[in-house]
Design a protein around this motif. Structure first.
Motif, PDB file in Angstrom:
ATOM      1  N   LEU A  36      27.535  15.872 -12.540  1.00 31.54           N
ATOM      2  CA  LEU A  36      26.085  15.753 -12.367  1.00 31.54           C
ATOM      3  C   LEU A  36      25.347  16.787 -13.218  1.00 31.54           C
ATOM      4  CD1 LEU A  36      25.974  15.153  -8.521  1.00 31.54           C
ATOM      5  CD2 LEU A  36      25.185  13.547 -10.262  1.00 31.54           C
TER       6      LEU A  36
ATOM      7  N   VAL B 272      14.032  11.422 -14.593  1.00 27.28           N
ATOM      8  CA  VAL B 272      14.571  10.920 -13.322  1.00 27.28           C
ATOM      9  C   VAL B 272      15.988  11.443 -13.108  1.00 27.28           C
ATOM     10  CG1 VAL B 272      15.245   8.852 -12.040  1.00 27.28           C
ATOM     11  CG2 VAL B 272      13.114   8.870 -13.342  1.00 27.28           C
ATOM     12  N   VAL B 273      16.801  11.442 -14.168  1.00 26.47           N
ATOM     13  CA  VAL B 273      18.171  11.960 -14.076  1.00 26.47           C
ATOM     14  C   VAL B 273      18.152  13.437 -13.695  1.00 26.47           C
ATOM     15  CG1 VAL B 273      20.269  12.453 -15.389  1.00 26.47           C
ATOM     16  CG2 VAL B 273      19.108  10.266 -15.675  1.00 26.47           C
TER      17      VAL B 273
ATOM     18  N   SER C  24      15.868  14.917 -11.992  1.00 26.30           N
ATOM     19  CA  SER C  24      15.436  14.987 -10.596  1.00 26.30           C
ATOM     20  C   SER C  24      16.614  14.805  -9.644  1.00 26.30           C
ATOM     21  CB  SER C  24      14.376  13.914 -10.318  1.00 26.30           C
ATOM     22  OG  SER C  24      13.256  14.083 -11.156  1.00 26.30           O
ATOM     23  N   LEU C  25      17.498  13.871  -9.976  1.00 32.38           N
ATOM     24  CA  LEU C  25      18.652  13.596  -9.116  1.00 32.38           C
ATOM     25  C   LEU C  25      19.561  14.817  -8.975  1.00 32.38           C
ATOM     26  CD1 LEU C  25      19.697   9.993 -10.201  1.00 32.38           C
ATOM     27  CD2 LEU C  25      19.088  10.710  -7.891  1.00 32.38           C
ATOM     28  N   GLN C  26      19.643  15.626 -10.013  1.00 28.42           N
ATOM     29  CA  GLN C  26      20.602  16.736 -10.002  1.00 28.42           C
ATOM     30  C   GLN C  26      20.022  18.033  -9.458  1.00 28.42           C
ATOM     31  OE1 GLN C  26      21.486  19.715 -11.973  1.00 28.42           O
ATOM     32  NE2 GLN C  26      23.444  19.771 -10.908  1.00 28.42           N
TER      33      GLN C  26
ATOM     34  N   ASN D  93      10.701  15.002  -5.863  1.00 29.45           N
ATOM     35  CA  ASN D  93      11.632  14.379  -6.804  1.00 29.45           C
ATOM     36  C   ASN D  93      12.248  13.112  -6.233  1.00 29.45           C
ATOM     37  OD1 ASN D  93      12.258  15.933  -9.466  1.00 29.45           O
ATOM     38  ND2 ASN D  93      11.903  17.513  -7.937  1.00 29.45           N
ATOM     39  N   VAL D  94      12.537  13.112  -4.931  1.00 30.52           N
ATOM     40  CA  VAL D  94      13.049  11.899  -4.295  1.00 30.52           C
ATOM     41  C   VAL D  94      12.015  10.785  -4.384  1.00 30.52           C
ATOM     42  CG1 VAL D  94      13.628  10.880  -2.055  1.00 30.52           C
ATOM     43  CG2 VAL D  94      14.690  13.021  -2.765  1.00 30.52           C
TER      44      VAL D  94
ATOM     45  N   VAL E 266      12.062   9.414  -7.873  1.00 31.50           N
ATOM     46  CA  VAL E 266      13.233   8.563  -8.095  1.00 31.50           C
ATOM     47  C   VAL E 266      13.045   7.207  -7.428  1.00 31.50           C
ATOM     48  CG1 VAL E 266      15.692   8.290  -7.581  1.00 31.50           C
ATOM     49  CG2 VAL E 266      14.824  10.486  -8.417  1.00 31.50           C
TER      50      VAL E 266
ATOM     51  N   ILE F  41      23.569   6.166  -6.061  1.00 34.50           N
ATOM     52  CA  ILE F  41      22.560   6.974  -5.383  1.00 34.50           C
ATOM     53  C   ILE F  41      23.031   7.351  -3.983  1.00 34.50           C
ATOM     54  CG2 ILE F  41      20.225   6.937  -4.413  1.00 34.50           C
ATOM     55  CD1 ILE F  41      19.361   5.282  -6.827  1.00 34.50           C
TER      56      ILE F  41
ATOM     57  N   ILE G 105      25.520  10.114  -4.245  1.00 38.11           N
ATOM     58  CA  ILE G 105      24.841  11.361  -4.593  1.00 38.11           C
ATOM     59  C   ILE G 105      24.180  11.970  -3.369  1.00 38.11           C
ATOM     60  CG2 ILE G 105      22.861  12.280  -5.868  1.00 38.11           C
ATOM     61  CD1 ILE G 105      23.644  10.356  -8.152  1.00 38.11           C
ATOM     62  N   VAL G 106      23.542  11.143  -2.543  1.00 37.56           N
ATOM     63  CA  VAL G 106      22.891  11.633  -1.318  1.00 37.56           C
ATOM     64  C   VAL G 106      23.920  12.243  -0.373  1.00 37.56           C
ATOM     65  CG1 VAL G 106      21.636  10.939   0.759  1.00 37.56           C
ATOM     66  CG2 VAL G 106      20.917  10.074  -1.475  1.00 37.56           C
TER      67      VAL G 106
END
Length: 620
Positions: free
Chosen positions: A107, A370-371, A373-375, A417-418, A421, A445, A448-449
């Motif tokens: 990630l 967005v990527v 934000s996920l990390q 950020n969520v 996304v 997703i 990841i959560v």
């Protein structure tokens, strides 16, 4: 023996203890400036331009709030590096099991590639705006950043920091001059610092501003860069380093806030005031600046964009080194590591232009955010946990009020950020409806959560009585009784240079006259690479004769030996001969060259020792 320090090439390379007074303070200045470029990279420009053109000066307070959050988290990052002597990735490797560190590395590396992608696009756009260079050419040119970074690393940490500060200075001066050109309203700017209710598009853009401000790679990077300063490992020395680094961080991030505010103010004064309310593309902003203010303002805008992209990409590739070495303890050649990161970022940019055209790059920029934000949560949550741990941080664990502020900041960033996304994924689902969204995206997703929840709860439920490993590689072992090792079969790699005598002498000392010696030489001619042992060119025949001379010379001295010639790749051939003859020891001479010479001539010793199972003795 491999180095275990974070960014080992420059670890503790700056010694503040040799300086006194203000020069001592200045010796700590630098790491935060490398961090600050991540807060003014091309990914931030789009949100600042959109906010200023659509809502004027209204969102300046959002910039200020996000800057304060960034200041808090970056100070925690530097605290971790100074107090524990570990970067964030190394600390995560110790705190979480191996199975968790592998996806954490994946990630983090994906986020760095996404960040690098934004820098590549931004720099390519800047080159196009300034010189009319096609975007595909501009993207190709950015591959040479790898060589620039290698050069700066070889010149030392201060040279790299000097380059970055000069880039930041160019960006700052460019926007300062533009402020005089566009003549913004000081009264409206002051009013923009007053918090206001956000809804609809204003809320969405505010989310984008905050989401693009705190970047995960900066948290990894800062915890490593502060270790380039050699400090006294006493309470007094650590307190002094923390104080000076806080000053460094405060000044650098306030400069980043100035740049971001300047972009937003520029958009408000140039576009919002003139009725242009939908400026989201960097190219559109440049075009409008040309129409409204002539040639100087857009030229400065493009120069600042190039400088921001160039400096940000260097810090991004450094962060790639940190997460690779920290999470999974994988160390490869610096130039190769940075080249891989750059290529992985360039490939999607190439394909986007080739298949969807230049206009699709704006959408690729949004995807990269967005990527990121996920990390973000996977960097922020462990960072707060590590700084709160009194057992590991001792007297330097953060106080309760700092902890509360940190968790509130983390919650704010994560929630926003969520939301970002969810908005983007919903848009993709409605516009596309492709099978991959349901088969790949949604399960990814969900995974990841679940990993994020594990990262949050693991330090909380971990037994307080558990003995934690607080050193990078465990505790020293009891060596016990030492028996003499008798080497019976010893390989000697020779290249007919002046180093051979020293290499052979050390090999003979190891085995004496009881051992058998294998004289190994590899022919590297083009013919040898293509035809292998079937080649009989002049060099092969000459090398064979030279090996026989060594064998005869050793026989005269009472030593038993055999000769072996390999062909093609030096490392591969030496390893094959050594393994086939089941050698007990391999003795090699080191060439002693570094940097660009390693890039040109290769690093045979490193390559060989990874291919053989026997001990390797390296002689200089």
């Amino acid at each position: 023996m491999s180095n275990t320090e974070s960014l080992s090439e420059v670890h503790q390379s700056v010694d503040p203890n040799k300086r006194k007074g203000w020069r001592r303070i200045l010796s700590f200045i630098g790491p935060a400036y490398l961090i600050s470029v991540g807060y003014m990279d091309p990914g931030n420009w789009a949100t600042d331009l959109a906010g200023g053109s659509k809502f004027g000066y209204q969102l300046i307070w959002v910039l200020l709030m996000s800057n304060l959050i960034a200041l808090l988290l970056q100070s925690l990052s530097s605290r971790l590096g100074i107090v524990r002597g570990l970067d964030l990735a190394q600390a995560s490797k110790q705190a979480y099991p191996r199975w968790a560190n592998i996806p954490l590395f994946g990630l983090a590396q994906t986020a760095i590639i996404a960040c690098d992608l934004a820098e590549i696009i931004g720099m390519a756009i800047g080159l196009q705006l300034l010189f009319g260079l096609p975007l595909i050419w501009g993207i190709s040119i950015t591959i040479f950043d790898t060589l620039l970074l290698l050069f700066l690393m070889n010149r030392g940490m201060r040279a790299m920091e000097g380059f970055i500060v000069s880039m930041v200075f160019i960006v700052g001066i460019s926007f300062l001059i533009e402020m005089f050109i566009v003549e913004p309203s000081l009264k409206e700017i002051a009013k923009g610092f007053e918090p206001s209710a956000l809804s609809g598009d204003a809320l969405y853009i505010a989310i984008g501003i905050i989401g693009a401000t705190v970047m995960p790679h900066n948290l990894y990077l800062h915890s490593s860069l502060v270790q380039t300063r050699k400090i006294e490992r006493t309470n007094k020395g650590i307190k002094e380093a923390l104080k000076f680094n806080l000053i460094d961080t405060t000044v650098a991030l306030n400069l980043a806030f100035f740049v971001n505010a300047a972009i937003l103010i520029l958009a408000a004064a140039a576009f919002y005031t003139n009725g242009h309310h939908d400026i989201a593309e960097i190219q559109d902003a440049h075009k409008l600046l040309s129409n409204i203010f002539g040639d100087v303002a857009p030229a400065l805008f493009a120069i600042a964009l190039i400088a921001a992209g160039q400096s940000s990409t260097i810090t991004g590739t450094l962060a790639g080194q940190i997460v690779m070495e920290g999470h999974i303890n994988l160390r490869i050649q610096p130039w190769l590591r940075r080249l891989i990161t750059r290529l992985l970022a360039i490939i999607p940019a190439f394909f986007t232009i080739l298949y969807y055209g230049n206009d699709a790059l704006g959408g690729l920029l949004i995807l990269s955010q967005v990527v990121l934000s996920l990390q973000l949560g996977f960097a922020v949550i462990p960072l707060i946990h590590f700084n709160s741990d009194k057992k590991l941080m001792k007297d330097f664990a953060i106080k309760t009020w700092v902890k509360v502020l940190a968790w509130l900041s983390a919650a704010t960033i994560l929630i926003l950020n969520v939301k970002l996304v969810i908005e983007e994924v919903s848009t993709w689902t409605q516009s596309s409806g492709s099978w991959w969204i349901y088969v790949i995206l949604y399960p990814a997703i969900a995974a990841i959560v679940l990993l994020l929840l594990y990262v949050f709860f693991h330090p909380l439920i971990k037994s307080k009585n558990e003995d934690r490993q607080i050193v990078p590689h465990g505790n020293a072992l009891d060596i016990g009784k030492i028996d003499k090792i008798n080497y019976r079969n010893i390989g000697i790699a020779v290249d007919f240079s002046k180093n051979d005598v020293n290499t052979i002498r050390h090999a003979l000392i190891q085995g004496g006259k009881e051992a058998h010696y294998y004289l190994i030489h590899v022919v590297e001619t083009a013919a040898a690479r293509y035809h292998g042992d079937r080649v009989m060119d002049h060099e092969t025949q000459a090398d064979g004769e030279n090996l026989e001379k060594y064998k005869t010379n050793l026989a005269d001295l009472g030593y038993d030996s055999s000769t072996f010639i390999g062909f093609g790749s030096t490392a591969k051939a030496i390893a094959e001969i050594s393994n086939k003859n089941e050698l007990d020891l391999l003795v090699m001479g080191a060439h002693g060259h570094k940097g660009l010479k390693d890039l040109i001539f290769g690093t045979t010793v490193d390559a060989v020792r990874h291919k053989v199972s026997m001990p390797v003795l390296i002689i200089r």
